[in-house]
Every structure is written in C-alpha cells, then in structure tokens.
Write a protein that holds these residues in place. Structure first.
Motif, PDB file in Angstrom:
ATOM      1  N   GLY A 193       0.846  -1.178   0.000  1.00 24.60           N
ATOM      2  CA  GLY A 193       0.000   0.000   0.000  1.00 24.60           C
ATOM      3  C   GLY A 193       0.884   1.232   0.000  1.00 24.60           C
ATOM      4  O   GLY A 193       2.019   1.191   0.479  1.00 24.60           O
ATOM      5  N   MET A 194       0.371   2.317  -0.558  1.00 24.85           N
ATOM      6  CA  MET A 194       1.150   3.541  -0.665  1.00 24.85           C
ATOM      7  C   MET A 194       0.394   4.699  -0.039  1.00 24.85           C
ATOM      8  O   MET A 194      -0.844   4.753  -0.076  1.00 24.85           O
ATOM      9  CB  MET A 194       1.453   3.856  -2.130  1.00 24.85           C
TER      10      MET A 194
ATOM     11  N   ARG B 279       3.784  -2.765   3.652  1.00 28.50           N
ATOM     12  CA  ARG B 279       3.388  -4.097   3.204  1.00 28.50           C
ATOM     13  C   ARG B 279       1.926  -4.315   3.571  1.00 28.50           C
ATOM     14  O   ARG B 279       1.554  -4.211   4.734  1.00 28.50           O
ATOM     15  CB  ARG B 279       4.241  -5.166   3.883  1.00 28.50           C
ATOM     16  N   SER B 280       1.123  -4.613   2.576  1.00 33.27           N
ATOM     17  CA  SER B 280      -0.296  -4.838   2.855  1.00 33.27           C
ATOM     18  C   SER B 280      -0.908  -5.626   1.720  1.00 33.27           C
ATOM     19  O   SER B 280      -0.415  -5.586   0.595  1.00 33.27           O
ATOM     20  CB  SER B 280      -1.038  -3.512   3.029  1.00 33.27           C
ATOM     21  N   ALA B 281      -1.960  -6.327   2.036  1.00 33.33           N
ATOM     22  CA  ALA B 281      -2.612  -7.181   1.055  1.00 33.33           C
ATOM     23  C   ALA B 281      -4.044  -6.705   0.810  1.00 33.33           C
ATOM     24  O   ALA B 281      -4.643  -6.033   1.648  1.00 33.33           O
ATOM     25  CB  ALA B 281      -2.625  -8.620   1.538  1.00 33.33           C
ATOM     26  N   GLY B 282      -4.549  -7.050  -0.337  1.00 27.99           N
ATOM     27  CA  GLY B 282      -5.950  -6.775  -0.643  1.00 27.99           C
ATOM     28  C   GLY B 282      -6.258  -5.301  -0.678  1.00 27.99           C
ATOM     29  O   GLY B 282      -5.513  -4.509  -1.246  1.00 27.99           O
TER      30      GLY B 282
ATOM     31  N   VAL C 228       1.534  14.789   8.631  1.00 33.54           N
ATOM     32  CA  VAL C 228       0.150  14.320   8.681  1.00 33.54           C
ATOM     33  C   VAL C 228      -0.245  13.596   7.396  1.00 33.54           C
ATOM     34  O   VAL C 228       0.315  13.821   6.334  1.00 33.54           O
ATOM     35  CB  VAL C 228      -0.827  15.485   8.939  1.00 33.54           C
ATOM     36  N   PHE C 229      -1.239  12.776   7.522  1.00 35.44           N
ATOM     37  CA  PHE C 229      -1.758  11.959   6.434  1.00 35.44           C
ATOM     38  C   PHE C 229      -2.466  12.814   5.394  1.00 35.44           C
ATOM     39  O   PHE C 229      -3.229  13.720   5.730  1.00 35.44           O
ATOM     40  CB  PHE C 229      -2.719  10.932   7.025  1.00 35.44           C
ATOM     41  N   VAL C 230      -2.232  12.486   4.120  1.00 29.26           N
ATOM     42  CA  VAL C 230      -2.856  13.209   3.010  1.00 29.26           C
ATOM     43  C   VAL C 230      -3.693  12.286   2.131  1.00 29.26           C
ATOM     44  O   VAL C 230      -4.796  12.638   1.706  1.00 29.26           O
ATOM     45  CB  VAL C 230      -1.787  13.920   2.156  1.00 29.26           C
ATOM     46  N   ALA C 231      -3.156  11.108   1.838  1.00 28.77           N
ATOM     47  CA  ALA C 231      -3.877  10.188   0.958  1.00 28.77           C
ATOM     48  C   ALA C 231      -3.230   8.825   1.048  1.00 28.77           C
ATOM     49  O   ALA C 231      -2.035   8.710   1.317  1.00 28.77           O
ATOM     50  CB  ALA C 231      -3.866  10.683  -0.490  1.00 28.77           C
ATOM     51  N   ALA C 232      -4.021   7.788   0.784  1.00 29.81           N
ATOM     52  CA  ALA C 232      -3.488   6.431   0.764  1.00 29.81           C
ATOM     53  C   ALA C 232      -4.254   5.611  -0.259  1.00 29.81           C
ATOM     54  O   ALA C 232      -5.421   5.874  -0.548  1.00 29.81           O
ATOM     55  CB  ALA C 232      -3.579   5.783   2.138  1.00 29.81           C
ATOM     56  N   ILE C 233      -3.561   4.597  -0.778  1.00 28.27           N
ATOM     57  CA  ILE C 233      -4.165   3.724  -1.770  1.00 28.27           C
ATOM     58  C   ILE C 233      -3.737   2.295  -1.487  1.00 28.27           C
ATOM     59  O   ILE C 233      -2.604   2.038  -1.072  1.00 28.27           O
ATOM     60  CB  ILE C 233      -3.757   4.177  -3.200  1.00 28.27           C
ATOM     61  N   SER C 234      -4.648   1.361  -1.704  1.00 31.72           N
ATOM     62  CA  SER C 234      -4.357  -0.044  -1.460  1.00 31.72           C
ATOM     63  C   SER C 234      -3.387  -0.588  -2.498  1.00 31.72           C
ATOM     64  O   SER C 234      -3.155   0.035  -3.544  1.00 31.72           O
ATOM     65  CB  SER C 234      -5.651  -0.853  -1.472  1.00 31.72           C
TER      66      SER C 234
ATOM     67  N   GLY D 165      -7.531  -0.382  -5.712  1.00 34.44           N
ATOM     68  CA  GLY D 165      -8.978  -0.365  -5.703  1.00 34.44           C
ATOM     69  C   GLY D 165      -9.613   0.443  -4.597  1.00 34.44           C
ATOM     70  O   GLY D 165     -10.808   0.772  -4.664  1.00 34.44           O
ATOM     71  N   THR D 166      -8.840   0.774  -3.574  1.00 33.27           N
ATOM     72  CA  THR D 166      -9.372   1.511  -2.427  1.00 33.27           C
ATOM     73  C   THR D 166      -8.475   2.687  -2.101  1.00 33.27           C
ATOM     74  O   THR D 166      -7.251   2.552  -2.122  1.00 33.27           O
ATOM     75  CB  THR D 166      -9.487   0.597  -1.203  1.00 33.27           C
ATOM     76  N   THR D 167      -9.091   3.827  -1.807  1.00 33.55           N
ATOM     77  CA  THR D 167      -8.342   5.025  -1.434  1.00 33.55           C
ATOM     78  C   THR D 167      -8.952   5.640  -0.178  1.00 33.55           C
ATOM     79  O   THR D 167     -10.084   5.320   0.207  1.00 33.55           O
ATOM     80  CB  THR D 167      -8.335   6.068  -2.560  1.00 33.55           C
TER      81      THR D 167
END
Length: 125
Positions: A32-33, A99-102, A45-51, A55-57
């Motif tokens: 994940g990023m 590191r992340s799945a799904g 601080v957090f701005v954005a994340a994507i799986s 498929g998920t943000t």
C-alpha cells in the motif's frame, strides 16, 4: 528500497500540481502507498493512501474532493494529483510504502515501513 518523490514546486492558489513517487527495491504491487505532508513547525500528517491493488483510497477531509491518489503498478509509481490548491497545502510532501494485502488502506504514519525524501510544495496566495 528507494522511494523517489518529485513534482513539487511553486504554484498559485487555485492551481494544480501532480506529484509522483517512483519505487524501487520492493515488490511494489504488494505494498500500500501513502502520501503525507509536513508544514514548517508542524507534525507530519496523512494526506492520501491507496491499497496495493489500487482499488481503495482514503483521504482526510482537508483534501477530500481536491486531491486524487492513483498508482501504476507496471511503472512502480504512485501519483498525487492536487487541484484547487490553497496556501494551507504548503508543505513538504512525502510518499511512503507499507506491506499490505488486498484492499487494506492505512492512514497512520507509524504503520508505514519505507519513506521517500520529500518534495516541497509552496502555494502562494
């Protein structure tokens, strides 16, 4: 592992910028990023994340509707499209990998394993 962020610069309020983060040394499609930012004298601080699949943000309310995170797993690159920029968006922007799945999307800074060097964004009012 290297995360190379680029695309920062000086832009007027209301303008747009697109940040890029090129990854190497990791199985990019299994990570994940995220994007975080740090203004002078303030915490990162957090701005954005994507799986990992893209498929998920997730976004905080402060940027929702203005910023868009995307990724190209073939190019091992994550992007942050920033529109309708405000002076309060001025900060150094960092990309990070975890590191992340799904469809897992992580928003906590401490969850991330690797960090890029940052790219500076300055929004003039």
């Amino acid at each position: 592992v290297q995360l190379q962020a680029s695309g920062g610069g000086l832009v007027q309020a209301g303008g747009s910028l697109r940040l890029s983060c090129a990854a190497s040394g990791l199985a990019f499609s299994r990570f994940g990023m995220g994007w975080f930012r740090q203004a002078p004298g303030r915490q990162r601080v957090f701005v954005a994340a994507i799986s990992s699949s893209g498929g998920t943000t997730n976004y905080p309310d402060s940027v929702k509707g203005r910023f868009l995170i995307s990724r190209d797993n073939a190019k091992r690159t994550v992007y942050l499209q920033m529109n309708s920029l405000k002076s309060e968006d001025t900060a150094v922007y960092y990309c990070a990998a975890v590191r992340s799945a799904g469809e897992v999307v992580l928003t906590a800074r401490v969850s991330y394993d690797y960090w890029g060097q940052g790219t500076k964004v300055t929004v003039s009012s």
